[in-house]
Design an enzyme around this catalytic site. Sequence first.
Site, short mmCIF file in Angstrom:
data_model
loop_
_atom_site.label_atom_id
_atom_site.label_comp_id
_atom_site.label_asym_id
_atom_site.label_seq_id
_atom_site.Cartn_x
_atom_site.Cartn_y
_atom_site.Cartn_z
N ASP A 141 0.84 -1.20 0.00
CA ASP A 141 0.00 0.00 0.00
C ASP A 141 0.87 1.25 0.00
O ASP A 141 1.98 1.24 -0.54
CB ASP A 141 -0.92 -0.06 1.24
CG ASP A 141 -2.24 0.67 1.02
OD1 ASP A 141 -2.21 1.87 0.76
OD2 ASP A 141 -3.30 0.04 1.14
N HIS A 198 -3.87 6.18 3.31
CA HIS A 198 -4.52 4.96 2.83
C HIS A 198 -3.91 3.69 3.43
O HIS A 198 -4.63 2.79 3.88
CB HIS A 198 -4.39 4.96 1.30
CG HIS A 198 -5.18 3.93 0.59
ND1 HIS A 198 -4.72 2.64 0.41
CD2 HIS A 198 -6.40 3.97 -0.01
CE1 HIS A 198 -5.62 1.96 -0.29
NE2 HIS A 198 -6.65 2.74 -0.54
N SER A 527 -11.19 -0.43 -1.31
CA SER A 527 -9.95 -0.44 -0.52
C SER A 527 -10.21 -0.73 0.94
O SER A 527 -9.39 -1.34 1.61
CB SER A 527 -9.29 0.93 -0.54
OG SER A 527 -8.54 1.13 -1.68
#
Length: 735
Positions: A141, A198, A527
């Site tokens: 990620d 994220h 996600s």
Amino acid sequence: MDALRISCILFALFVISLSGSGGTTAATDEERKVYIVYLGALPEGDYSPSARHLSMLQEVVDSSYTGKSLIRSYNRSFNGFAANLTNQEREKLAGRDAVALIFPSKTLQLQTTASWDFLRFPRNVGRNLDIESDIIIGVIDSGIWPESKSFSDHGFGPIPKKWKGVCKGGKNFTCNNKIVGARYYVRGDDSARDLDGHGSHTASTAAGNEVENASFYGIAQGIARGGVPSARISAYKVCSDTGCTDEDILAGFDDAIADGVDIITVSLGLQSPVGLQYDSIAIGSFHGIGKGVLTVQSAGNDGSLTGRVVSTAPWLFTVAASTTNRKLVSKIALGNGAEIFGNAINSFKLNSTKNYPLVYGKDASIQCGEAEAKRCYGGCLDRRLVEGKIVLCDDTFSSSNLAEVKRAGSVGSIFRSGEIYDVSFVFPSAASTLSPQQFDLVESYINSTKVPQAYIYPSENITDSSAPVVASFSSRGPNTIFPDILKPDISAPGVDILAAYSPAASPSEISHQDARSVEYNILSGTSMACPHVAGAAAYVKSLNPHWSPSAIKSALMTTAWQLNATNASHGDAEFSYGAGHLDPVKAADPGLVYEILRSDYIKLLCGLKLDPKALAQIFADNTSCTNVVPTQPKDLNYPTITAKVENGERFTATFSRTVTNVGLPNSTYRATITTRPSQVNISVEPNILSFTTVNEKRSFVVTVTGGRATPPVISASLVWFDGLHSVRSPIIIYT
Ligand SMILES: *[C@@H]1O[C@H](CO)[C@@H](O)[C@H](O)[C@H]1NC(C)=O
Ligand SMILES: *[C@@H]1O[C@H](CO)[C@@H](O)[C@H](O)[C@H]1NC(C)=O
Ligand SMILES: *[C@@H]1O[C@H](CO)[C@@H](O)[C@H](O)[C@H]1NC(C)=O
Ligand SMILES: *[C@@H]1O[C@H](CO)[C@@H](O)[C@H](O)[C@H]1NC(C)=O
Ligand SMILES: *[C@@H]1O[C@H](CO)[C@@H](O)[C@H](O)[C@H]1NC(C)=O
Ligand SMILES: *[C@@H]1O[C@H](CO)[C@@H](O)[C@H](O)[C@H]1NC(C)=O
Ligand SMILES: *[C@@H]1O[C@H](CO)[C@@H](O)[C@H](O)[C@H]1NC(C)=O
Ligand SMILES: *[C@@H]1O[C@H](CO)[C@@H](O)[C@H](O)[C@H]1NC(C)=O
Ligand SMILES: *[C@@H]1O[C@H](CO)[C@@H](O)[C@H](O)[C@H]1NC(C)=O
Ligand SMILES: *[C@@H]1O[C@H](CO)[C@@H](O)[C@H](O)[C@H]1NC(C)=O
Ligand SMILES: *[C@@H]1O[C@H](CO)[C@@H](O)[C@H](O)[C@H]1NC(C)=O
Ligand SMILES: *[C@@H]1O[C@H](CO)[C@@H](O)[C@H](O)[C@H]1NC(C)=O
């Protein structure tokens, strides 16, 4: 990355943008670009991959440039390299026998407290903590924020002995007994620190600690926790704010598998599906199969069209995003007493407790025409008519109209929600978004009075009893690469999820207007759904440590909550949610599992009409397809049953399956076909399976026959039941 972000550029509502196509793009001979040169499995014995990579390059690249040309060497879990090549050099390399594949590097994109409770997975669920704390989740990620409370190692024992990875987090990055590994690959970067938010969000959803009183400015307040709070994390930073390149993603897989992670969670992807030979996530994850590593991937955030699911390979576990019963709304009160629940994460409390004057953009402009003024276009609003008021804009929110209402001195703003109407986005100022019906209500109220007034409340949580519903943005099947393999596989919470964030990143999409710094943030996207499944898979593994990746995946799929078309925002049923909605507790004891070995995937790949040389080299460890009896995709031992048939023709489709008993030694299962549509006949032979030991296998065949008038999609379920375990597989026949 897959968190949903408004601009539709990112995979947290962002999926993937394809920069550089999967095919060959004509480059001039001088111009170089990065190619993945993939050589297949690592040979056994004495072989120095990196020396070999360099010498292959030396043969085609001018000697003065060879060292610069080699960008990455993959030499731990598979064999290959990334190099900066001219078109001519690429052609020369492509001709080499050793080269299985060569394709231009693409850029992929990244795509709460209450979500686990909604999954009926309480904090006090039965766990095997000794084994759970030995599980390591690899997160490929945007990096991780190591100081987050979600990743503190307070109370953690030493690093598991099996761990072969390292902490190479770079500058000012310290691992601990929770974050056991960190690596970064992005060019120009100096650490694995997450500057986007994220990566910290997904990592904490999968395996974050329990953190009390987490919230976004009091919104969604509660205990933030991952699926396996005792498990460890290793972070592989492959994404920056411009996306995630194939060469870095492959490097992440090469290391994660060799480091000894148990599960890989990868919330990123392209914007549209590509063939296996261009799919770095499919290629990288395949090398984990033989080593017991399951890869979980988000389906993508392009729910607007069918056939856009980007995670297509049968060894990937593909996750769709759905709502939970906790909905976050920013309420608007109108002067006439009406209350409207708009979608927004709005943490701003207006100064006055009284209503503010409400003005419509079209009534607040002198310089613009009505069409532009009502949308609050840049430069249209007249400060004298807007200052101190709430302004209504007949448009979806954007960086430009938010800047305009701010410039004109408004205290708050009301927009239309766009295509993504089921998500609450974080706003940099007091605001809410409304459905078309809600918007009309406000407009007619303005029409009805000379002194319109309104008030915008900070976001609150309300109960959404319709949940779960697959989100509008979640990418739908059918699977365009393997039409007879249903994708996505499963759905999990992915709307308005609170989890750890990077204090260095702006909490909102409109980042340049929002300088706030937060430790927890609310994001939406496939996600966010993906790490829920990764955490659940780790939980199942902690209770069944010897299960293969396919057994864990099967357990989660066959025990999923049954959903129907009303549970999908576009009504497209199994093409939106696969087997159904994640149920981690049930998955720990599924009764039967559908297992798929690495060799089964190879039999499947041998049946594809791809270049046979490439196939053998890509996936088959040098085993050629010549002595392999190919398996048709519909006969792969998948936990769902799917076939695409000719429109308007009679058909008979047969599916071979084998189940393995992982329940009680002495057990008898009976088959039932539920929700059988009248237009087809479905039989199961045999329809009773008896077992006397654990791990015993039994095979059966499902036959579906249909006439010319078969509807475009037939949906039924096969359920094996022993009085205790219900093992369900959807059957989908489509034209
Ligand atoms: C590849 O070469 C080009 C020049 O043709 C250069 O602009 C580019 O920065 C190089 N890329 C990398 C990753 O080295
Ligand atoms: C493939 O097989 C050939 C012949 O058996 C052997 O020489 C070669 O090293 C093998 N390659 C790999 C990658 O195992
Ligand atoms: C693997 O590649 C790295 C560089 O990416 C290199 O430092 C290392 O020596 C290589 N190992 C082998 C066995 O080739
Ligand atoms: C390391 O990073 C943290 C978090 O950004 C920061 O607070 C700290 O000052 C940094 N330390 C150094 C030595 O740069
Ligand atoms: C919980 O968090 C909120 C919002 O950050 C804060 O106002 C409150 O004081 C915290 N409560 C406790 C008990 O820590
Ligand atoms: C609310 O009051 C604060 C402090 O007096 C001020 O800075 C802010 O601009 C006011 N906000 C609005 C929307 O009036
Ligand atoms: C409000 O009034 C305008 C102008 O008369 C009209 O065009 C519009 O349709 C009205 N809106 C609603 C929702 O009634
Ligand atoms: C909102 O969240 C709080 C804290 O989690 C909870 O106690 C309350 O019941 C929720 N309210 C609704 C309407 O769901
Ligand atoms: C969606 O599915 C759940 C669980 O199967 C069910 O309880 C709920 O009512 C469904 N929602 C709708 C809108 O059908
Ligand atoms: C879908 O599920 C809901 C709730 O579980 C149920 O009320 C409804 O009848 C189902 N619809 C169909 C078409 O099966
Ligand atoms: C299973 O059943 C067989 C015969 O019905 C019996 O001999 C055997 O002991 C049973 N095994 C277990 C574990 O109950
Ligand atoms: C289903 O089976 C019945 C009874 O055997 C038969 O009459 C019918 O034609 C079959 N329907 C289809 C679609 O094959």
